[in-house]
Design a protein around this motif. Structure first.
Motif, PDB file in Angstrom:
ATOM      1  N   THR A   1      -5.817 -10.434  -7.460  1.00 32.72           N
ATOM      2  CA  THR A   1      -6.797 -10.715  -8.508  1.00 32.72           C
ATOM      3  C   THR A   1      -8.189 -10.220  -8.154  1.00 32.72           C
ATOM      4  O   THR A   1      -9.004  -9.953  -9.033  1.00 32.72           O
ATOM      5  CB  THR A   1      -6.859 -12.234  -8.791  1.00 32.72           C
ATOM      6  OG1 THR A   1      -7.122 -12.904  -7.552  1.00 32.72           O
ATOM      7  CG2 THR A   1      -5.563 -12.748  -9.398  1.00 32.72           C
ATOM      8  N   THR A   2      -8.442 -10.077  -6.884  1.00 29.72           N
ATOM      9  CA  THR A   2      -9.771  -9.625  -6.463  1.00 29.72           C
ATOM     10  C   THR A   2      -9.867  -8.112  -6.422  1.00 29.72           C
ATOM     11  O   THR A   2     -10.814  -7.520  -6.968  1.00 29.72           O
ATOM     12  CB  THR A   2     -10.111 -10.181  -5.061  1.00 29.72           C
ATOM     13  OG1 THR A   2     -10.013 -11.593  -5.099  1.00 29.72           O
ATOM     14  CG2 THR A   2     -11.515  -9.759  -4.643  1.00 29.72           C
ATOM     15  N   THR A   3      -8.878  -7.479  -5.784  1.00 31.13           N
ATOM     16  CA  THR A   3      -8.993  -6.028  -5.577  1.00 31.13           C
ATOM     17  C   THR A   3      -8.340  -5.210  -6.682  1.00 31.13           C
ATOM     18  O   THR A   3      -8.753  -4.080  -6.939  1.00 31.13           O
ATOM     19  CB  THR A   3      -8.361  -5.623  -4.232  1.00 31.13           C
ATOM     20  OG1 THR A   3      -7.003  -6.074  -4.207  1.00 31.13           O
ATOM     21  CG2 THR A   3      -9.111  -6.246  -3.066  1.00 31.13           C
ATOM     22  N   GLY A   4      -7.304  -5.740  -7.311  1.00 26.74           N
ATOM     23  CA  GLY A   4      -6.650  -5.007  -8.383  1.00 26.74           C
ATOM     24  C   GLY A   4      -5.221  -4.637  -8.047  1.00 26.74           C
ATOM     25  O   GLY A   4      -4.557  -5.293  -7.244  1.00 26.74           O
ATOM     26  N   LEU A   5      -4.761  -3.560  -8.641  1.00 30.83           N
ATOM     27  CA  LEU A   5      -3.366  -3.134  -8.515  1.00 30.83           C
ATOM     28  C   LEU A   5      -3.228  -2.088  -7.411  1.00 30.83           C
ATOM     29  O   LEU A   5      -3.871  -1.037  -7.461  1.00 30.83           O
ATOM     30  CB  LEU A   5      -2.899  -2.532  -9.841  1.00 30.83           C
ATOM     31  CG  LEU A   5      -1.419  -2.214  -9.970  1.00 30.83           C
ATOM     32  CD1 LEU A   5      -0.593  -3.489 -10.110  1.00 30.83           C
ATOM     33  CD2 LEU A   5      -1.179  -1.301 -11.170  1.00 30.83           C
ATOM     34  N   SER A   6      -2.380  -2.393  -6.419  1.00 27.03           N
ATOM     35  CA  SER A   6      -2.168  -1.460  -5.309  1.00 27.03           C
ATOM     36  C   SER A   6      -0.835  -0.756  -5.459  1.00 27.03           C
ATOM     37  O   SER A   6       0.201  -1.405  -5.613  1.00 27.03           O
ATOM     38  CB  SER A   6      -2.195  -2.205  -3.970  1.00 27.03           C
ATOM     39  OG  SER A   6      -3.473  -2.736  -3.717  1.00 27.03           O
ATOM     40  N   THR A   7      -0.862   0.545  -5.409  1.00 23.79           N
ATOM     41  CA  THR A   7       0.353   1.349  -5.455  1.00 23.79           C
ATOM     42  C   THR A   7       0.539   2.022  -4.104  1.00 23.79           C
ATOM     43  O   THR A   7      -0.344   2.749  -3.642  1.00 23.79           O
ATOM     44  CB  THR A   7       0.258   2.427  -6.553  1.00 23.79           C
ATOM     45  OG1 THR A   7       0.076   1.789  -7.808  1.00 23.79           O
ATOM     46  CG2 THR A   7       1.515   3.280  -6.587  1.00 23.79           C
ATOM     47  N   THR A   8       1.665   1.753  -3.474  1.00 25.00           N
ATOM     48  CA  THR A   8       1.947   2.326  -2.160  1.00 25.00           C
ATOM     49  C   THR A   8       2.959   3.454  -2.297  1.00 25.00           C
ATOM     50  O   THR A   8       4.056   3.258  -2.826  1.00 25.00           O
ATOM     51  CB  THR A   8       2.499   1.249  -1.201  1.00 25.00           C
ATOM     52  OG1 THR A   8       1.530   0.202  -1.088  1.00 25.00           O
ATOM     53  CG2 THR A   8       2.774   1.833   0.178  1.00 25.00           C
ATOM     54  N   LEU A   9       2.563   4.628  -1.825  1.00 25.06           N
ATOM     55  CA  LEU A   9       3.410   5.816  -1.910  1.00 25.06           C
ATOM     56  C   LEU A   9       3.838   6.199  -0.495  1.00 25.06           C
ATOM     57  O   LEU A   9       3.001   6.625   0.308  1.00 25.06           O
ATOM     58  CB  LEU A   9       2.637   6.968  -2.559  1.00 25.06           C
ATOM     59  CG  LEU A   9       2.013   6.657  -3.925  1.00 25.06           C
ATOM     60  CD1 LEU A   9       0.999   7.731  -4.307  1.00 25.06           C
ATOM     61  CD2 LEU A   9       3.085   6.542  -4.991  1.00 25.06           C
ATOM     62  N   PRO A  10       5.108   6.049  -0.169  1.00 23.60           N
ATOM     63  CA  PRO A  10       5.552   6.363   1.199  1.00 23.60           C
ATOM     64  C   PRO A  10       5.413   7.849   1.528  1.00 23.60           C
ATOM     65  O   PRO A  10       5.655   8.709   0.678  1.00 23.60           O
ATOM     66  CB  PRO A  10       7.036   5.953   1.190  1.00 23.60           C
ATOM     67  CG  PRO A  10       7.193   5.038   0.020  1.00 23.60           C
ATOM     68  CD  PRO A  10       6.201   5.509  -0.999  1.00 23.60           C
ATOM     69  N   VAL A  11       5.036   8.112   2.764  1.00 21.30           N
ATOM     70  CA  VAL A  11       4.977   9.495   3.244  1.00 21.30           C
ATOM     71  C   VAL A  11       6.403   9.993   3.471  1.00 21.30           C
ATOM     72  O   VAL A  11       7.214   9.300   4.095  1.00 21.30           O
ATOM     73  CB  VAL A  11       4.170   9.576   4.563  1.00 21.30           C
ATOM     74  CG1 VAL A  11       4.338  10.953   5.218  1.00 21.30           C
ATOM     75  CG2 VAL A  11       2.704   9.289   4.310  1.00 21.30           C
TER      76      VAL A  11
END
Lengths: 195, 347
Positions: free
Chosen positions: A70-80
């Motif tokens: 809720t503080t930082t927003g939406l995180s999308t993690t893309l694997p290397v």
């Protein structure tokens, strides 16, 4: 595509989170020398609200991982998944798993970027749109940007992440929107590359 | 070989004539009578980028209204000149730092009351103090130079350069029997030179041999010691282009009789200059480098007016990385713009 669009019209941003459940594990690469790590794109709440207000939704697709704070927003993690890069010399390329679907829920138009990569030569997150073989520069690290190396681990952190002018024009053309602009703040970015 | 040498001479002559046409105004240090204010952003260090930063200073400060006496301006002190220097109002006088290493040491040894940034033509090294940010400025490359019409060939391999600077190769005919048997005279720039450190790293020489002489100011072929048919001297390609194509020279800051030479990497002949700019393949080889401005990390990340001023000038969204004027300056002084401009490497 129309069925997909209908789902977004019904679900809006919630669909973004639903997609999270579809995310699978990163494709296993059993070669001992394959690089590992991940890129994390954080969409700020301000950007999410602005995008939603304009009918634009960005949907991470497998094998991207998604979380929300809720503080930082939406995180999308893309694997290397591969590549070779020198983040301190600013050259090379990191290939990433997952894809990004951009949708205008008001018109139903969409464009999906696959073959995501971080190009250190261009210093941009790039993606290849469906039906094309040419990467498009989408997003650029901004703000306070730091690269570092410890052993074989290289990192890049950027307090800002902005829309590339070329990417903005491409997205607006594809979606028939006027939402995207060059330099538009999206959030923040980090990259960890082991190998 | 002779054809290549002739081509080099032709390129040098053409560059000289172009430089004559586009001769620019040389600027050095803060202008006479100008003492930077305490809040101004003041730098010292590298010879390679000093003329570029002088131009940045003039152009950046011109964007600020004369009536604005509070926004920090940008100033840069050359690597050579009178010493000691009082860099800004209220500063402690310091010995003028000559070169990247000396500039970085001055940054560490002082506070922002005296030095705000150091120009550096080399990357961070393990021996550098912690808590510094090397902020990417542009791309450059380093090659070797020799006297026009001298005994040196048009090209050498990296291994041959290493052998020359290790003093295991001492005469030209050891490289090619058709070359004269004259003794090679390898030179290096002054001890704190970033170009020196980078060049030695690129050819894999940790400590130069006893046949190597040090001392000439980097990128200044006017030094009388370099006016010799057997001299070998590393040279910033960008600085050379700034001198010969951009016309940014002084009586000492000029190539003299030196011309740039090619380097063979993995069997491929790499030419440092193509169409009056740094050759891309050369820049992407082990002889390509990034040049930096170095700041204290605590100040770089601070949100106070000083930190904001550093970001406004050097940051990825700052004047150097985004303005057309700065881009034109980079081109005029021979450097290649990098999309990673403003990215910092923390020591």
């Amino acid at each position: 595509m129309s069925r997909t669009t209908a789902r977004f019209l019904a679900g809006g941003v919630a669909v973004v989170l639903a997609v999270t459940g579809l995310s699978g594990a990163a494709a296993a690469d059993t070669t001992a020398t394959a690089p590992t790590g991940s890129a994390v794109v954080v969409e700020s709440n301000a950007f999410l609200q602005s995008a939603a207000t304009n009918g634009v939704v960005i949907v991470p697709l497998p094998n991207a991982g998604v979380s929300y704070d809720t503080t930082t927003g939406l995180s999308t993690t893309l694997p290397v998944t591969g590549g070779s890069v020198n983040l301190r010399g600013y050259y090379g390329n990191v290939t990433l798993d997952g894809s990004l679907l951009f949708v205008d829920v008001l018109t139903g138009r969409s464009v999906c970027f696959k073959q995501l990569a971080f190009s250190a030569d261009k210093w941009r997150l790039t993606g290849v749109p469906d039906g094309s073989t040419t990467p498009v520069s989408l997003l650029k690290p901004a703000g306070i940007e730091r690269s570092a190396q410890s052993g074989t681990t290289q990192t890049l952190t950027a307090t800002g992440f902005t829309v590339d002018p070329t990417g903005a024009q491409f997205l607006d053309t594809q979606l028939s929107t006027t939402f995207f602009t060059g330099g538009q703040s999206v959030g923040s970015f980090s990259l960890t590359f082991n190998g | 070989m002779r054809k290549t040498a002739a081509k080099l001479l032709t390129v040098a002559a053409l560059a000289t004539s172009v430089a004559t046409v586009f001769s620019g105004t040389a600027v050095a240090d803060p202008a006479a009578g100008v003492t930077p204010a305490a809040q101004d952003i003041v730098g010292v260090g590298s010879d390679t980028t000093q003329v570029l930063l002088n131009q940045f200073s003039a152009d950046y400060n011109a964007t600020l209204p004369g009536t604005d006496t509070t926004t920090p301006r940008l100033y840069s002190w050359d690597a050579t000149g009178s010493s000691p220097i009082t860099t800004k109002t209220g500063a402690t006088p310091i010995a003028r730092p000559n070169g990247s290493g000396a500039g970085i040491k001055a940054l560490v040894a002082n506070t922002s009351a005296t030095v705000d940034f150091a120009r550096s033509s080399r990357a961070p090294q393990p021996t550098d103090a912690h808590g510094l940010d090397f902020v990417a400025l542009a791309k450059d490359a380093v090659t070797w130079s020799a006297k026009s019409g001298g005994d040196a060939p048009a090209q050498l391999t990296a291994d041959q350069l290493a052998a020359i600077y290790n003093c295991t190769t001492t005469t030209w005919n050891q490289i090619d029997p058709s070359l004269p048997a004259n003794t090679i005279k390898p030179f290096l720039p002054q001890a704190d030179s970033g170009t020196r450190a980078f060049f030695l790293g690129a050819i894999g020489v940790a400590t130069p041999g006893s046949c190597v002489a040090s001392g000439p100011e980097e990128n200044e072929g006017t030094d009388s010691r370099l006016n010799d048919p057997d001299v070998v001297f590393p040279y910033s390609v960008a600085h050379f282009l700034g001198q010969t194509v951009g016309g940014h020279t002084t009586t000492t800051d000029a190539p003299g009789n030196l011309t740039l030479r090619n380097i063979v990497v993995n069997g491929t002949v790499l030419t440092p200059v193509t169409n009056n700019v740094i050759d891309t393949n050369f820049a992407n080889s082990q002889f390509g480098r990034v040049v930096y401005n170095v700041v204290r990390d605590a100040e770089w990340t601070a949100t106070d007016p000083h930190g904001q001023a550093l970001q406004a000038i050097f940051g990825s969204s700052g004047w150097i990385c985004t303005s057309t004027a700065a881009a034109n300056d980079l081109a005029s002084y021979g450097f290649l713009a990098t999309p990673a401009c403003g990215v910092a490497t923390l020591t």
